[in-house]
Design a protein around this motif. Sequence first.
Motif, PDB file in Angstrom:
ATOM      1  N   ALA A   1       0.758  -1.275   0.173  1.00 52.66           N
ATOM      2  CA  ALA A   1       0.007   0.145  -0.060  1.00 52.66           C
ATOM      3  C   ALA A   1       0.926   1.175   0.013  1.00 52.66           C
ATOM      4  N   TRP A   2       0.356   2.160  -0.816  1.00 51.10           N
ATOM      5  CA  TRP A   2       1.378   3.315  -0.949  1.00 51.10           C
ATOM      6  C   TRP A   2       0.741   4.782  -0.753  1.00 51.10           C
ATOM      7  N   GLN A   3      -0.739   4.574  -1.406  1.00 48.64           N
ATOM      8  CA  GLN A   3      -1.542   6.031  -1.068  1.00 48.64           C
ATOM      9  C   GLN A   3      -1.961   6.067   0.408  1.00 48.64           C
ATOM     10  N   LYS A   4      -2.014   7.125   0.922  1.00 45.77           N
ATOM     11  CA  LYS A   4      -2.437   7.495   2.449  1.00 45.77           C
ATOM     12  C   LYS A   4      -3.552   6.574   2.740  1.00 45.77           C
ATOM     13  N   GLU A   5      -4.534   6.610   2.210  1.00 49.54           N
ATOM     14  CA  GLU A   5      -5.779   6.146   2.562  1.00 49.54           C
ATOM     15  C   GLU A   5      -5.566   4.703   2.492  1.00 49.54           C
TER      16      GLU A   5
ATOM     17  N   TRP B   1       6.193  -1.109  -4.778  1.00 49.74           N
ATOM     18  CA  TRP B   1       5.880  -1.682  -5.956  1.00 49.74           C
ATOM     19  C   TRP B   1       6.889  -1.554  -6.739  1.00 49.74           C
ATOM     20  N   ASP B   2       7.786  -0.647  -6.893  1.00 52.79           N
ATOM     21  CA  ASP B   2       8.877  -0.228  -7.479  1.00 52.79           C
ATOM     22  C   ASP B   2      10.010  -1.598  -7.411  1.00 52.79           C
ATOM     23  N   SER B   3      10.173  -1.983  -6.228  1.00 48.92           N
ATOM     24  CA  SER B   3      11.336  -2.927  -6.094  1.00 48.92           C
ATOM     25  C   SER B   3      10.728  -4.358  -5.509  1.00 48.92           C
ATOM     26  N   VAL B   4       9.555  -4.463  -5.634  1.00 48.34           N
ATOM     27  CA  VAL B   4       8.990  -5.678  -4.790  1.00 48.34           C
ATOM     28  C   VAL B   4       9.499  -6.969  -5.544  1.00 48.34           C
ATOM     29  N   HIS B   5       9.732  -7.173  -6.806  1.00 51.63           N
ATOM     30  CA  HIS B   5      10.107  -8.491  -7.318  1.00 51.63           C
ATOM     31  C   HIS B   5      11.575  -8.591  -6.913  1.00 51.63           C
ATOM     32  N   ASP B   6      12.377  -7.873  -7.163  1.00 53.16           N
ATOM     33  CA  ASP B   6      13.743  -8.124  -6.696  1.00 53.16           C
ATOM     34  C   ASP B   6      13.888  -8.387  -5.155  1.00 53.16           C
TER      35      ASP B   6
ATOM     36  N   VAL C   1       3.271 -12.994   5.176  1.00 53.82           N
ATOM     37  CA  VAL C   1       2.375 -12.721   4.294  1.00 53.82           C
ATOM     38  C   VAL C   1       2.789 -11.660   3.299  1.00 53.82           C
ATOM     39  N   ILE C   2       2.705 -11.852   2.165  1.00 54.74           N
ATOM     40  CA  ILE C   2       3.294 -11.242   0.850  1.00 54.74           C
ATOM     41  C   ILE C   2       2.126 -10.694   0.112  1.00 54.74           C
ATOM     42  N   HIS C   3       2.285  -9.148   0.069  1.00 50.66           N
ATOM     43  CA  HIS C   3       1.353  -8.484  -1.116  1.00 50.66           C
ATOM     44  C   HIS C   3       2.301  -8.352  -2.353  1.00 50.66           C
ATOM     45  N   ASP C   4       1.332  -8.592  -3.289  1.00 56.99           N
ATOM     46  CA  ASP C   4       2.060  -8.471  -4.775  1.00 56.99           C
ATOM     47  C   ASP C   4       0.932  -8.429  -5.926  1.00 56.99           C
ATOM     48  N   ALA C   5       1.342  -8.632  -7.009  1.00 56.93           N
ATOM     49  CA  ALA C   5       0.205  -8.770  -8.099  1.00 56.93           C
ATOM     50  C   ALA C   5       0.233  -9.953  -8.527  1.00 56.93           C
ATOM     51  N   SER C   6      -0.627 -10.557  -9.345  1.00 53.67           N
ATOM     52  CA  SER C   6      -0.657 -11.823  -9.686  1.00 53.67           C
ATOM     53  C   SER C   6       0.136 -12.056 -10.839  1.00 53.67           C
ATOM     54  N   ASP C   7       0.361 -11.034 -11.711  1.00 53.98           N
ATOM     55  CA  ASP C   7       1.320 -11.379 -12.733  1.00 53.98           C
ATOM     56  C   ASP C   7       2.804 -11.301 -12.230  1.00 53.98           C
TER      57      ASP C   7
ATOM     58  N   GLN D   1     -11.979  -7.653 -20.371  1.00 57.29           N
ATOM     59  CA  GLN D   1     -10.691  -6.993 -20.015  1.00 57.29           C
ATOM     60  C   GLN D   1      -9.759  -8.058 -19.388  1.00 57.29           C
ATOM     61  N   GLY D   2      -8.307  -7.743 -19.630  1.00 60.65           N
ATOM     62  CA  GLY D   2      -7.355  -8.506 -18.804  1.00 60.65           C
ATOM     63  C   GLY D   2      -7.168  -7.876 -17.327  1.00 60.65           C
ATOM     64  N   VAL D   3      -6.988  -8.403 -16.357  1.00 63.45           N
ATOM     65  CA  VAL D   3      -6.419  -7.889 -15.112  1.00 63.45           C
ATOM     66  C   VAL D   3      -5.507  -8.807 -14.490  1.00 63.45           C
ATOM     67  N   SER D   4      -4.657  -8.155 -13.607  1.00 60.92           N
ATOM     68  CA  SER D   4      -3.984  -8.832 -12.741  1.00 60.92           C
ATOM     69  C   SER D   4      -4.010  -8.213 -11.363  1.00 60.92           C
ATOM     70  N   PRO D   5      -4.839  -8.866 -10.526  1.00 65.72           N
ATOM     71  CA  PRO D   5      -5.151  -8.304  -9.171  1.00 65.72           C
ATOM     72  C   PRO D   5      -4.112  -8.335  -8.383  1.00 65.72           C
ATOM     73  N   GLN D   6      -4.358  -7.549  -7.179  1.00 68.23           N
ATOM     74  CA  GLN D   6      -3.662  -7.665  -6.413  1.00 68.23           C
ATOM     75  C   GLN D   6      -3.729  -8.915  -5.496  1.00 68.23           C
ATOM     76  N   THR D   7      -2.712  -9.531  -4.985  1.00 67.24           N
ATOM     77  CA  THR D   7      -2.673 -10.709  -4.305  1.00 67.24           C
ATOM     78  C   THR D   7      -1.825 -10.938  -2.909  1.00 67.24           C
ATOM     79  N   LEU D   8      -2.504 -11.520  -1.771  1.00 62.04           N
ATOM     80  CA  LEU D   8      -1.931 -11.994  -0.826  1.00 62.04           C
ATOM     81  C   LEU D   8      -1.262 -13.364  -0.741  1.00 62.04           C
ATOM     82  N   SER D   9      -0.321 -13.606  -0.442  1.00 62.54           N
ATOM     83  CA  SER D   9       0.531 -15.082  -0.670  1.00 62.54           C
ATOM     84  C   SER D   9       1.103 -15.243   0.805  1.00 62.54           C
ATOM     85  N   VAL D  10       1.468 -16.538   0.859  1.00 66.40           N
ATOM     86  CA  VAL D  10       2.424 -16.989   1.884  1.00 66.40           C
ATOM     87  C   VAL D  10       3.516 -17.710   1.648  1.00 66.40           C
ATOM     88  N   ALA D  11       4.495 -17.290   2.245  1.00 62.69           N
ATOM     89  CA  ALA D  11       5.801 -17.841   2.028  1.00 62.69           C
ATOM     90  C   ALA D  11       5.956 -19.310   2.206  1.00 62.69           C
TER      91      ALA D  11
END
Length: 429
Positions: A41-45, A73-78, A92-98, A305-315
Motif C-alpha cells: 500500500a502506498w496511498q495514504k488512505e 511496488w517499484d522494487s518488490v520483485h527483486d 504474508v506477501i502482498h504482490d500482483a498476480s502477474d 478486459q484482462g486484469v492482474s489483481p493484487q494478491t496476498l500470498s504466504v511464503a
Amino acid sequence: MRAVLRTAAAAATALALLLTGCGGGGGRADGRITIRFQSLAWQKESVDANKQLVKEWNASHPDVRVQYVQGSWDSVHDQLLTSFEGDEAPDVIHDASDDLADFAYGGYLADLRTLLPDRLTADIPQQSWQTSTFDGGVYGVPFLQEPRVLIANTRILKASGVRIPTPARPWSWTEFRRITKELTGKGRYGVAWPLKEPVSATLNLGLSAGGELFHRGADGKVTLAMDEGDLVVPRTIRDQVGTDHSAARTALGMGGGDTLPGLFGGKYAMVPLGFSFRQQVAEQAPKGFEWTVLPAPAGSAGLAQGVSPQTLSVAQDSPHKKEAVEFIDFLLRPANMVRLAKGDWMLPTGRAALADPSLHSPDRGWATGAALAGALRSAPAQSVRGYPEWKDKVATPAFQEYYSGAIDAAELRKRLVQDGNRVLARYQR
C-alpha cells in the motif's frame, strides 16, 4: 553464485532487521508468535486502512501478533527474490498476480488450496482465482482489481453532443475512433493514450476484441499467434495517432499521471486510465473541473478486459502458514475488503464486498467500475513463463515503434510472434 547471493541477502536482511528492531516471523518462549505482513500500500488512505486492520487483528489475537512491514511496488520483485534466497521472506506477501509465476514455479510460495477457508474460496469468483493458479496450485488470494476506463472531461462531452456510453451500451471500437475525431478540435485531441508501458494495456484491452495472442496447447506449452482480433486495439490506436490525429502523439511516451494536466486543461477530452487513477483526478483536478468515468470500448467479446489483481500470498518457508492464512481471511472479510478497496480506489474481487452499496454510487464513477467487474478476466500473459523477457525485449519496443508509425502491422506481427516464440521456447524446454 547462488551461495554468494544467499550470503549477501542474509546479511542485508539481518541489517534490516537490526534497523527495524524486529525478528523474522518466529515463535517466542511464551508461546506467542509474530508473523510479518509486507504491504505494498502506498496511498495514504490505503496505508491507513491496512495499518488499522493490523491493529484490530492484534487487539483481538494476543497470541498471534502481526507486524506491518512497508514494501514498494517499484522494487518488490527483486526484494522478494532476495528475501526468498536469504530465507527471510515475510510470512504474508502482498504482490500482483502477474508477478507470482516465477515465485510459484520456483517453490517460494505456499500452495494455499488446503489452507484457505471455504468462505473465502467461495466468495471470490473462479476467473479471479485463475489469475493466481499455476500448474494446478493456488499461490495467492486475489483481492483487489481495476478495469481500464475512460476518464473524460464532462463539459467537452456534453458540448459535443456525442452519445455517452454506459456499461450496458458501450462504444464499439469503431464508434470510439469516430467519436475521438468528433471531439478533436483546435488545440484539443479527442484522446490521449499514455503508453509509456504499452504491452499490458494493449493486451488487456485486446480481450474485448477476442485477442488472445498467447495460446496454450494440450501439452501445456504456450505459443504466440496473432489474428485479426489481436490487431483491433493496436490498429485503432495507431489510426487515431497517425491517420486521424485525434490522439496526441506526445502522450504515447507518458505515464498515466503525466496526462492529467492536459485533461484538466482541456487539451485532451478523454484519457484511458486504470480505475484507481480516479483518486489522483479527485485530488489534483482544479476547482470546477467536471469529470466522468466511462467504460472502455467493447468489441466482439463485449467489455472483456484482462486484469492482474493484487494478491496476498504466504511464503513456503513460513513456519506459521496456518496463522498467516487466518490473518489473510480476517483481512479479506467482506467489510474489511471494502475498506481496502476504497483505500486504493479499486474494486474488490469478493462477491460480498462488491455488493456493498457504497461501491455502486454514481459518485466518482464507482458504479461504472462495479458494473465492469463481471467482465474482468485473467490477463492473457500472466501465467506464461518468459513473459517478462518477451515484454521487455520484444513487445515493448515493437508496440512503441508500431504506434509511432515506424513499422507496419506485418513487422509488428513478425516481431511479436516469431521473435516472441523464440523467447518463450527457451523457458519451456
